[in-house]
Design a protein around this motif. Structure first.
Motif, PDB file in Angstrom:
ATOM      1  N   ALA A   1      -4.996  81.649   6.611  1.00  0.00           N
ATOM      2  CA  ALA A   1      -4.427  80.370   7.055  1.00  0.00           C
ATOM      3  C   ALA A   1      -5.505  79.502   7.694  1.00  0.00           C
ATOM      4  CB  ALA A   1      -3.290  80.610   8.038  1.00  0.00           C
ATOM      5  N   ALA A   2      -6.355  80.136   8.513  1.00  0.00           N
ATOM      6  CA  ALA A   2      -7.450  79.392   9.147  1.00  0.00           C
ATOM      7  C   ALA A   2      -8.387  78.837   8.085  1.00  0.00           C
ATOM      8  CB  ALA A   2      -8.213  80.299  10.113  1.00  0.00           C
ATOM      9  N   ALA A   3      -8.721  79.676   7.106  1.00  0.00           N
ATOM     10  CA  ALA A   3      -9.621  79.244   6.032  1.00  0.00           C
ATOM     11  C   ALA A   3      -9.007  78.075   5.265  1.00  0.00           C
ATOM     12  CB  ALA A   3      -9.907  80.416   5.092  1.00  0.00           C
ATOM     13  N   HIS A   4      -7.720  78.177   4.968  1.00  0.00           N
ATOM     14  CA  HIS A   4      -7.046  77.123   4.204  1.00  0.00           C
ATOM     15  C   HIS A   4      -7.046  75.808   4.974  1.00  0.00           C
ATOM     16  CE1 HIS A   4      -3.566  74.822   2.642  1.00  0.00           C
ATOM     17  NE2 HIS A   4      -3.997  75.275   1.481  1.00  0.00           N
ATOM     18  N   THR A   5      -6.698  75.871   6.247  1.00  0.00           N
ATOM     19  CA  THR A   5      -6.650  74.630   7.042  1.00  0.00           C
ATOM     20  C   THR A   5      -8.040  74.022   7.188  1.00  0.00           C
ATOM     21  OG1 THR A   5      -4.674  75.292   8.231  1.00  0.00           O
ATOM     22  CG2 THR A   5      -6.083  73.706   9.328  1.00  0.00           C
ATOM     23  N   LEU A   6      -9.049  74.859   7.439  1.00  0.00           N
ATOM     24  CA  LEU A   6     -10.402  74.325   7.609  1.00  0.00           C
ATOM     25  C   LEU A   6     -10.908  73.699   6.308  1.00  0.00           C
ATOM     26  CD1 LEU A   6     -12.053  77.059   9.870  1.00  0.00           C
ATOM     27  CD2 LEU A   6     -11.326  74.767  10.531  1.00  0.00           C
ATOM     28  N   LEU A   7     -10.693  74.385   5.183  1.00  0.00           N
ATOM     29  CA  LEU A   7     -11.127  73.833   3.893  1.00  0.00           C
ATOM     30  C   LEU A   7     -10.413  72.519   3.611  1.00  0.00           C
ATOM     31  CD1 LEU A   7     -11.212  77.107   1.767  1.00  0.00           C
ATOM     32  CD2 LEU A   7     -13.165  75.615   2.244  1.00  0.00           C
ATOM     33  N   THR A   8      -9.110  72.500   3.848  1.00  0.00           N
ATOM     34  CA  THR A   8      -8.330  71.289   3.621  1.00  0.00           C
ATOM     35  C   THR A   8      -8.822  70.165   4.515  1.00  0.00           C
ATOM     36  OG1 THR A   8      -6.451  72.734   3.245  1.00  0.00           O
ATOM     37  CG2 THR A   8      -5.973  70.403   3.473  1.00  0.00           C
ATOM     38  N   PHE A   9      -9.060  70.521   5.772  1.00  0.00           N
ATOM     39  CA  PHE A   9      -9.499  69.502   6.730  1.00  0.00           C
ATOM     40  C   PHE A   9     -10.816  68.870   6.296  1.00  0.00           C
ATOM     41  CE2 PHE A   9     -12.215  68.402  10.325  1.00  0.00           C
ATOM     42  CZ  PHE A   9     -11.478  67.364  10.867  1.00  0.00           C
ATOM     43  N   PHE A  10     -11.792  69.706   5.962  1.00  0.00           N
ATOM     44  CA  PHE A  10     -13.111  69.144   5.617  1.00  0.00           C
ATOM     45  C   PHE A  10     -13.059  68.383   4.296  1.00  0.00           C
ATOM     46  CE2 PHE A  10     -14.608  72.346   8.731  1.00  0.00           C
ATOM     47  CZ  PHE A  10     -15.239  71.453   9.580  1.00  0.00           C
ATOM     48  N   THR A  11     -12.216  68.822   3.365  1.00  0.00           N
ATOM     49  CA  THR A  11     -12.084  68.109   2.094  1.00  0.00           C
ATOM     50  C   THR A  11     -11.429  66.749   2.298  1.00  0.00           C
ATOM     51  OG1 THR A  11     -11.766  70.257   1.071  1.00  0.00           O
ATOM     52  CG2 THR A  11     -11.280  68.354  -0.291  1.00  0.00           C
ATOM     53  N   GLU A  12     -10.326  66.739   3.017  1.00  0.00           N
ATOM     54  CA  GLU A  12      -9.543  65.507   3.123  1.00  0.00           C
ATOM     55  C   GLU A  12     -10.131  64.500   4.109  1.00  0.00           C
ATOM     56  OE1 GLU A  12      -5.370  65.988   3.736  1.00  0.00           O
ATOM     57  OE2 GLU A  12      -5.090  67.217   1.956  1.00  0.00           O
ATOM     58  N   SER A  13     -10.748  65.003   5.176  1.00  0.00           N
ATOM     59  CA  SER A  13     -11.178  64.079   6.235  1.00  0.00           C
ATOM     60  C   SER A  13     -12.553  63.484   5.977  1.00  0.00           C
ATOM     61  CB  SER A  13     -11.202  64.807   7.584  1.00  0.00           C
ATOM     62  OG  SER A  13     -12.252  65.756   7.588  1.00  0.00           O
ATOM     63  N   GLY A  14     -13.372  64.190   5.197  1.00  0.00           N
ATOM     64  CA  GLY A  14     -14.735  63.709   4.988  1.00  0.00           C
ATOM     65  C   GLY A  14     -15.697  64.152   6.081  1.00  0.00           C
ATOM     66  N   PHE A  15     -15.160  64.795   7.119  1.00  0.00           N
ATOM     67  CA  PHE A  15     -16.044  65.367   8.142  1.00  0.00           C
ATOM     68  C   PHE A  15     -16.829  66.535   7.539  1.00  0.00           C
ATOM     69  CE2 PHE A  15     -13.074  63.653  11.468  1.00  0.00           C
ATOM     70  CZ  PHE A  15     -14.030  63.007  12.243  1.00  0.00           C
ATOM     71  N   ARG A  16     -17.978  66.820   8.121  1.00  0.00           N
ATOM     72  CA  ARG A  16     -18.719  68.029   7.765  1.00  0.00           C
ATOM     73  C   ARG A  16     -18.811  68.907   9.016  1.00  0.00           C
ATOM     74  NH1 ARG A  16     -24.136  65.768   6.606  1.00  0.00           N
ATOM     75  NH2 ARG A  16     -23.383  64.461   8.297  1.00  0.00           N
ATOM     76  N   PRO A  17     -19.008  70.209   8.845  1.00  0.00           N
ATOM     77  CA  PRO A  17     -19.084  71.079  10.027  1.00  0.00           C
ATOM     78  C   PRO A  17     -20.142  70.595  11.022  1.00  0.00           C
ATOM     79  CG  PRO A  17     -18.937  72.411   8.054  1.00  0.00           C
ATOM     80  CD  PRO A  17     -19.061  70.979   7.593  1.00  0.00           C
ATOM     81  N   GLU A  18     -21.228  69.978  10.524  1.00  0.00           N
ATOM     82  CA  GLU A  18     -22.305  69.519  11.413  1.00  0.00           C
ATOM     83  C   GLU A  18     -21.844  68.420  12.368  1.00  0.00           C
ATOM     84  OE1 GLU A  18     -22.467  70.748   8.099  1.00  0.00           O
ATOM     85  OE2 GLU A  18     -23.662  69.052   7.441  1.00  0.00           O
ATOM     86  N   ASP A  19     -20.712  67.777  12.038  1.00  0.00           N
ATOM     87  CA  ASP A  19     -20.220  66.698  12.900  1.00  0.00           C
ATOM     88  C   ASP A  19     -19.615  67.232  14.200  1.00  0.00           C
ATOM     89  OD1 ASP A  19     -20.915  64.811  10.978  1.00  0.00           O
ATOM     90  OD2 ASP A  19     -19.024  65.093   9.912  1.00  0.00           O
ATOM     91  N   PHE A  20     -19.466  68.561  14.283  1.00  0.00           N
ATOM     92  CA  PHE A  20     -18.790  69.137  15.444  1.00  0.00           C
ATOM     93  C   PHE A  20     -19.741  70.003  16.269  1.00  0.00           C
ATOM     94  CE2 PHE A  20     -15.553  68.208  12.362  1.00  0.00           C
ATOM     95  CZ  PHE A  20     -14.550  67.637  13.116  1.00  0.00           C
ATOM     96  N   ASP A  21     -19.573  69.940  17.577  1.00  0.00           N
ATOM     97  CA  ASP A  21     -20.327  70.846  18.444  1.00  0.00           C
ATOM     98  C   ASP A  21     -19.711  72.241  18.392  1.00  0.00           C
ATOM     99  OD1 ASP A  21     -22.067  68.856  19.420  1.00  0.00           O
ATOM    100  OD2 ASP A  21     -20.424  68.099  20.662  1.00  0.00           O
ATOM    101  N   TYR A  22     -18.383  72.256  18.310  1.00  0.00           N
ATOM    102  CA  TYR A  22     -17.685  73.541  18.226  1.00  0.00           C
ATOM    103  C   TYR A  22     -16.557  73.444  17.225  1.00  0.00           C
ATOM    104  CZ  TYR A  22     -19.941  75.360  22.433  1.00  0.00           C
ATOM    105  OH  TYR A  22     -20.855  75.826  23.338  1.00  0.00           O
ATOM    106  N   ILE A  23     -16.389  74.488  16.442  1.00  0.00           N
ATOM    107  CA  ILE A  23     -15.197  74.639  15.614  1.00  0.00           C
ATOM    108  C   ILE A  23     -14.491  75.866  16.181  1.00  0.00           C
ATOM    109  CG2 ILE A  23     -14.315  75.134  13.302  1.00  0.00           C
ATOM    110  CD1 ILE A  23     -16.863  73.580  12.301  1.00  0.00           C
TER     111      ILE A  23
END
Lengths: 337, 157
Positions: A208-230
């Motif tokens: 579920a975590a993997a699905h939400t994170l993948l969906t989030f990064f795909t749909e929002s256009g954010f990249r993991p580098e944009d965050f200090d913490y995930i």
């Protein structure tokens, strides 16, 4: 116009005006113990039952959060709260005293993220002035409902997790400036890859975590580098490992910015095996550790993705698999003073 | 990996394999040694009480057996009540669960746990939640064994 189905950018940011975490003695001894606004001396709090003690913890967290926000109960439009117990009794019973219009929610250990998500959507949509988000869990109330009596002498498997005794609360409002603010939310789907072992909740929730994170990064256009913490809620060591592997298959690397509250809250605490779990785990770490750090401008943007294992003792006995859910919110630091 | 449970059963199998790999195993050998040690100690105590009953207390073999069980159950229940038995159990596993003291622990722990719900509907109703299934299986097994024995005796004359 909104084109995505899971991710929503808020029309106007919603500020987190006050927050508080109340934790039990074992959590207080852990590495994050000094961050919590209140650490209780025992887990019974002079009450007749552990259920009552859990209610008191949630009440204290709510009082502290409202005090920090300088908002009185009468001004708050919504109280969004939930917990792990059957019929979400902690939230319902605590709401008897708050005198705030109440919406009870159940998202298992993802409840903190769920309340923040819904509270933000409501306020951002123009409904209400303030929203109060709260959740809690207690080792002794959860244990008797989901597992064994406390005095039962059994060995727990090394991948099992320890329910955190803690409560967290946050007060949301649309009028703020320098406070941390919610900018995006991601509504997760229920995912079930067939895990049936109720002791291995990290494994049940990782997809579920993997699905939400993948969906989030795909749909929002954010990249993991944009965050200090995930931040994930309570995947524990096993679940965190599985999440990393699942994301790797889709070429998503979180790297060092991944922080699992369950792993960190009990790091080095004996007998907790794969880490902490429960609503209070992510709630206390977010409200006690991360939001104050963001207020001190040590963190600029974080993704808070709390996961929940949606099982019940009945479904466990009926050999049903465990569905998981993961809700996520993006929290950014407010404008500089 | 696709996240849909219904579209592809292979997903579940692949994930199950991944989980098995990621989940640490229980240290079986170490646990066996601990169980052997603690289980052995408990049995030695039982044996000592049995000898005591037959020797100085001058009981016959049958009475001494019952006496030993009663004393061991008493010890197990007391240690559960004062919050020590669960600690032993966490370390010893089956070593403290299998002997009769473990049976006492499985009765007394729910009795304490559900005391708050009342003496009759709390303690009274929940006291057998763990021991109950064991008793049911034991009684059923002895019934089957009894029938087999009866048939054997009739046939064998």
């Amino acid at each position: 116009m909104q084109k995505t189905r899971h991710v929503y950018e808020l029309l106007r940011p919603v500020y987190i005006l006050g927050e508080a975490a109340v934790a039990g003695p074992k959590e207080g001894e852990g590495p994050l113990g000094s961050c919590f606004q209140m650490v209780t001396v025992d887990d019974m709090l002079q009450q007749k039952s552990y259920e009552k003690a859990e209610c008191i913890m949630m009440e204290r967290a709510i009082d502290l959060a409202l005090a920090e926000a300088v908002v009185s109960n009468e001004e708050v439009s919504f109280m969004l709260a939930g917990d792990l117990l059957n019929q979400i009794i902690t939230a319902n019973f605590t709401a008897r005293f708050t005198k705030i219009p109440f919406l009870g929610l159940y998202g298992a250990c993802s409840t903190m993220a769920e309340t923040l998500l819904l509270g933000s959507l409501l306020l951002s949509g123009g409904y209400g002035r303030y929203a109060l988000c709260a959740t809690s869990s207690h080792f002794s109330t959860a244990e008797r409902q989901y597992r064994q009596p406390l005095e039962m002498g059994i060995q727990r498997p090394p991948f099992s997790q320890w329910t955190v005794t803690a409560a967290g609360a946050a007060v949301l409002g649309v009028q703020g400036t320098h406070q941390p603010r919610v900018t995006h939310v991601c509504v997760g789907e229920v995912i079930d890859l067939g895990i049936t072992d109720p002791n291995n909740m990290g494994a049940a929730m990782a997809p579920a975590a993997a699905h939400t994170l993948l969906t989030f990064f795909t749909e929002s256009g954010f990249r993991p580098e944009d965050f200090d913490y995930i931040i994930t809620g309570d995947l524990g060591t096993v679940g965190s490992d599985l999440l990393r592997q699942l994301l790797q298959e889709h070429s998503l690397e979180l790297g060092q910015r991944h922080f699992d509250c369950g792993v960190e809250i009990f790091r080095g605490v004996e007998g907790t095996h794969a880490g902490g779990s429960g609503c209070g785990c992510s709630a206390s770490v977010l409200n006690g550790y991360f939001l104050p750090r963001m207020a001190r401008r040590e963190i600029h943007r974080l993704l808070f993705a709390a996961t929940g294992a949606l099982l019940s003792p009945t479904t466990t006995l009926q050999k049903e698999s465990i569905p998981g859910i993961c809700q996520a919110v993006v929290i950014e630091e407010g404008a500089a003073c | 990996m696709d996240f849909r449970q219904d579209t592809d059963k292979r997903n579940q199998a692949a994930y199950a394999a991944m989980v098995k790999q990621a989940s640490p195993n229980s240290p079986i050998l170490l646990n066996c040694l601990k169980a052997f040690l603690v289980g052995g100690i408990i049995c030695c105590i039982g044996q000592f009480i049995g000898q005591l009953a037959r020797g100085p207390l001058e009981m016959d073999a049958k009475l001494a057996g019952s006496f030993t069980s009663v004393v061991m159950v008493f010890i197990g229940a007391t240690l559960t009540g004062v919050g020590i038995y669960d600690r032993i159990g966490t370390w010893a596993g089956a070593g403290s669960a299998v002997p009769i003291t473990g049976f006492a622990n499985s009765m007394v722990s729910p009795a304490i746990e559900f005391n708050r719900e009342g003496l009759i509907l709390g303690t009274g109703a929940k006291i057998f939640t763990i021991a109950g299934p064991v008793i049911t299986c034991g009684v059923t097994a002895s019934l089957v064994a009894g029938i087999i024995e009866l048939i054997r005796m009739r046939l064998g004359g």
